[in-house]
Design an enzyme around this catalytic site. Structure first.
Site, PDB file in Angstrom:
ATOM      1  N   HIS A 110      30.646  45.465  40.042  1.00  0.00           N
ATOM      2  CA  HIS A 110      30.763  44.074  40.484  1.00  0.00           C
ATOM      3  C   HIS A 110      29.679  43.193  39.850  1.00  0.00           C
ATOM      4  CE1 HIS A 110      32.520  41.515  43.978  1.00  0.00           C
ATOM      5  NE2 HIS A 110      32.245  40.763  42.927  1.00  0.00           N
TER       6      HIS A 110
ATOM      7  N   ARG B 216      39.421  40.335  42.785  1.00  0.00           N
ATOM      8  CA  ARG B 216      38.894  40.952  43.992  1.00  0.00           C
ATOM      9  C   ARG B 216      39.516  42.332  44.164  1.00  0.00           C
ATOM     10  NH1 ARG B 216      35.250  38.264  43.557  1.00  0.00           N
ATOM     11  NH2 ARG B 216      34.334  36.700  44.932  1.00  0.00           N
TER      12      ARG B 216
END
Length: 309
Positions: free
Chosen positions: A272, A224
């Site tokens: 991402h 993350r």
């Protein structure tokens, strides 16, 4: 039975089609939903607006479209007694493993250096290091981390892993807890982060951690964005402590146009996409869990929101 679908991009129709094919008894609605909130039994979501899910008084389960659940855990108004289920399915795991293996090999084979040489029109061989002389270290030994390590074994790297609690994996030297982190880092030449975002892992990838890696190590972050102190990474790259970084997640997404990562020659970035949930395959995991709950059985892959995974 009714399920509400809310994804971050326009995939509602794909999920609806897949669910209708695998579980026609289940009615599906896409967000925004203006019907009776009491009719919704399940929610399949990614980054729903804060407070949105409290509108549905009869929710029996909340399914995350992706493996991460911090987009739900960060909602202070998340219904407290509704189980949250993370996505665990073969397609998602395979996608992440492909990305990790590709990234490890890119750093192992000096692809950032060769890209720089191409831009400078330089034709020069770089002496190769044997795979067995490099250690790939995995931060996080859940489903995704374990699978990536298993596939990396075929390339003869030394393999190590670190986790919060003790783990045992064939062919992998395992470390755990704060006491084991420094020793794990000291031997790791290519570091992969696949940890969930928790209070303990926020800002973990920082100046102090980079200094504990061997000089010239590489970092791959597919965990993350909140785990990486971006300024510290740039400092470590510019000083030569790190030779390169592959980043798929960021503190702010999309990455601002003026962010230094865009132009940094030692950073390889992707938006991402390391592991993308494909409705046609992932739907089976959702359907299986709903059927388990309807049959009075326990759900699989329920998250402990206090731990964050």
């Amino acid at each position: 039975m009714a399920l509400l679908i809310k994804t971050d991009i326009d995939r509602g129709n794909a999920w609806t089609e897949a669910l209708n094919a695998h579980y026609p008894e289940l009615k599906t609605y896409t967000w925004p939903y203006d019907g009776d909130p009491a009719k919704i039994d399940y929610a399949l979501v990614w980054q729903p607006p804060k407070g949105e899910l409290k509108r549905y008084p009869n929710l029996r389960a909340i399914f995350s479209v992706g493996a991460g659940i911090d987009h739900l855990a960060s909602d202070p108004e998340l219904p407290p007694n509704v189980p949250v289920v993370r996505m665990v399915e073969p397609g998602l795991t395979a996608g992440m493993t492909q990305y990790v293996v590709l990234s490890v090999l890119n750093h192992h084979r000096f692809m950032l250096d060769y890209a720089a040489q191409r831009r400078a029109k330089v034709w020069e061989e770089i002496p190769q290091i044997a795979a067995e002389a490099r250690q790939v270290g995995m931060l996080g030994l859940g489903v995704l981390g374990r699978d990536a390590l298993e596939k990396l074994r075929a390339f003869d790297f030394k393999l190590a892993g670190w986790s919060r609690s003790p783990k045992s994996i064939t062919g992998v030297t395992c470390f755990h807890g704060p006491a084991g982190l420094d020793e794990f880092l000291a031997g790791t030449d290519i570091l992969v982060c696949l940890l969930p975002l928790t209070a303990e892992t926020a800002d973990l990838l920082n100046r102090d951690l980079f200094a504990k890696l061997p000089a010239g190590a590489a970092v791959i972050n597919v965990g993350r964005g909140g785990q990486l102190v971006e300024e510290d990474l740039i400092e470590a790259l510019d000083s030569g402590q790190l030779s390169g970084a592959t980043l798929d997640v960021f503190r702010q997404e999309p990455l601002p146009e003026d962010h230094p990562f865009w132009e940094h020659p030692r950073v390889f970035m992707t938006p991402h996409i390391a592991s993308m949930t494909i409705p046609s395959s992932a739907v089976r995991a959702v359907v299986a869990n709903i059927q388990r709950l309807e049959a009075g059985e326990a759900l699989q892959h329920v998250v402990d929101l206090k731990r964050g995974y």
